[in-house]
Design a protein around this motif. Structure first.
Motif, PDB file in Angstrom:
ATOM      1  N   LEU A   1     -12.897  30.137  33.008  1.00 41.96           N
ATOM      2  CA  LEU A   1     -12.194  29.968  31.736  1.00 41.96           C
ATOM      3  C   LEU A   1     -10.770  29.501  32.030  1.00 41.96           C
TER       4      LEU A   1
ATOM      5  N   GLN B   1      -7.186  27.384  30.124  1.00 45.90           N
ATOM      6  CA  GLN B   1      -6.563  26.861  28.919  1.00 45.90           C
ATOM      7  C   GLN B   1      -6.511  25.335  28.965  1.00 45.90           C
ATOM      8  N   ALA B   2      -6.453  24.752  27.811  1.00 46.83           N
ATOM      9  CA  ALA B   2      -6.338  23.295  27.730  1.00 46.83           C
ATOM     10  C   ALA B   2      -5.118  22.836  28.532  1.00 46.83           C
TER      11      ALA B   2
ATOM     12  N   PRO C   1     -10.682  21.047  25.490  1.00 47.59           N
ATOM     13  CA  PRO C   1     -11.766  21.895  24.951  1.00 47.59           C
ATOM     14  C   PRO C   1     -13.114  21.180  24.942  1.00 47.59           C
TER      15      PRO C   1
ATOM     16  N   THR D   1     -15.746  21.657  27.749  1.00 48.46           N
ATOM     17  CA  THR D   1     -16.527  22.888  27.847  1.00 48.46           C
ATOM     18  C   THR D   1     -18.014  22.584  27.927  1.00 48.46           C
TER      19      THR D   1
ATOM     20  N   THR E   1     -15.294  26.693  30.655  1.00 46.46           N
ATOM     21  CA  THR E   1     -14.859  26.916  29.279  1.00 46.46           C
ATOM     22  C   THR E   1     -13.371  26.631  29.191  1.00 46.46           C
ATOM     23  N   VAL E   2     -13.017  25.720  28.293  1.00 48.07           N
ATOM     24  CA  VAL E   2     -11.621  25.341  28.108  1.00 48.07           C
ATOM     25  C   VAL E   2     -11.197  25.790  26.713  1.00 48.07           C
ATOM     26  N   SER E   3     -10.219  26.663  26.669  1.00 42.40           N
ATOM     27  CA  SER E   3      -9.744  27.183  25.383  1.00 42.40           C
ATOM     28  C   SER E   3      -8.569  26.350  24.878  1.00 42.40           C
ATOM     29  N   SER E   4      -8.482  26.259  23.566  1.00 45.40           N
ATOM     30  CA  SER E   4      -7.415  25.447  22.969  1.00 45.40           C
ATOM     31  C   SER E   4      -6.161  26.259  22.740  1.00 45.40           C
TER      32      SER E   4
END
Length: 123
Positions: free
Chosen positions: A9, A11-12, A87, A90, A120-123
């Motif tokens: 995981l 972050q963007a 994101p 992902t 998984t890339v979170s925005s």
């Protein structure tokens, strides 16, 4: 046998490095490698491929300039350096291998597959 790893995981805008280790008699001769990904509800798609020598690489337009594929034939490994992640990157990422010198962008050309690693890339 292919074993891929390195997902997680992030972050963007962040980075991840995926690795794939090949083992077994099937990889004692020349083989091309590739990375593919599959998001939920979507088909598996081409990300990047590399020829046996490493001299030819191909990238999907969506990752060009952000991802870099490389290989170390002495160690039977292939890596995917992913920078500036978005994101939409992902997915489950799979490494793949095919006998021969040259790589292809169609997943149908690859006979050997890793088990997949989640990115998984979170925005």
């Amino acid at each position: 046998q292919l074993e891929d790893s390195g997902g997680g995981l992030v972050q963007a805008g962040g980075s991840l490095r995926l690795s794939c280790a090949a083992s077994g008699r099937s990889f004692s001769s020349r083989y091309a490698m590739g990375w593919f990904r599959q998001a939920p509800g979507k088909e598996r798609e081409f990300v990047a491929t590399i020829s046996w020598s490493g001299g030819l690489t191909y990238y999907a337009d969506s990752v060009k300039g952000r991802f870099t594929i490389s290989r170390d034939n002495a160690k039977n490994t292939v890596n995917l350096q992913m920078n500036s992640l978005k994101p939409e990157d992902t997915a489950v990422y799979y490494c793949a291998a095919r006998a021969g010198t040259y790589s292809y962008t169609s997943p149908n050309e690859y006979a050997y597959w890793g088990q997949g690693t989640q990115v998984t890339v979170s925005s």
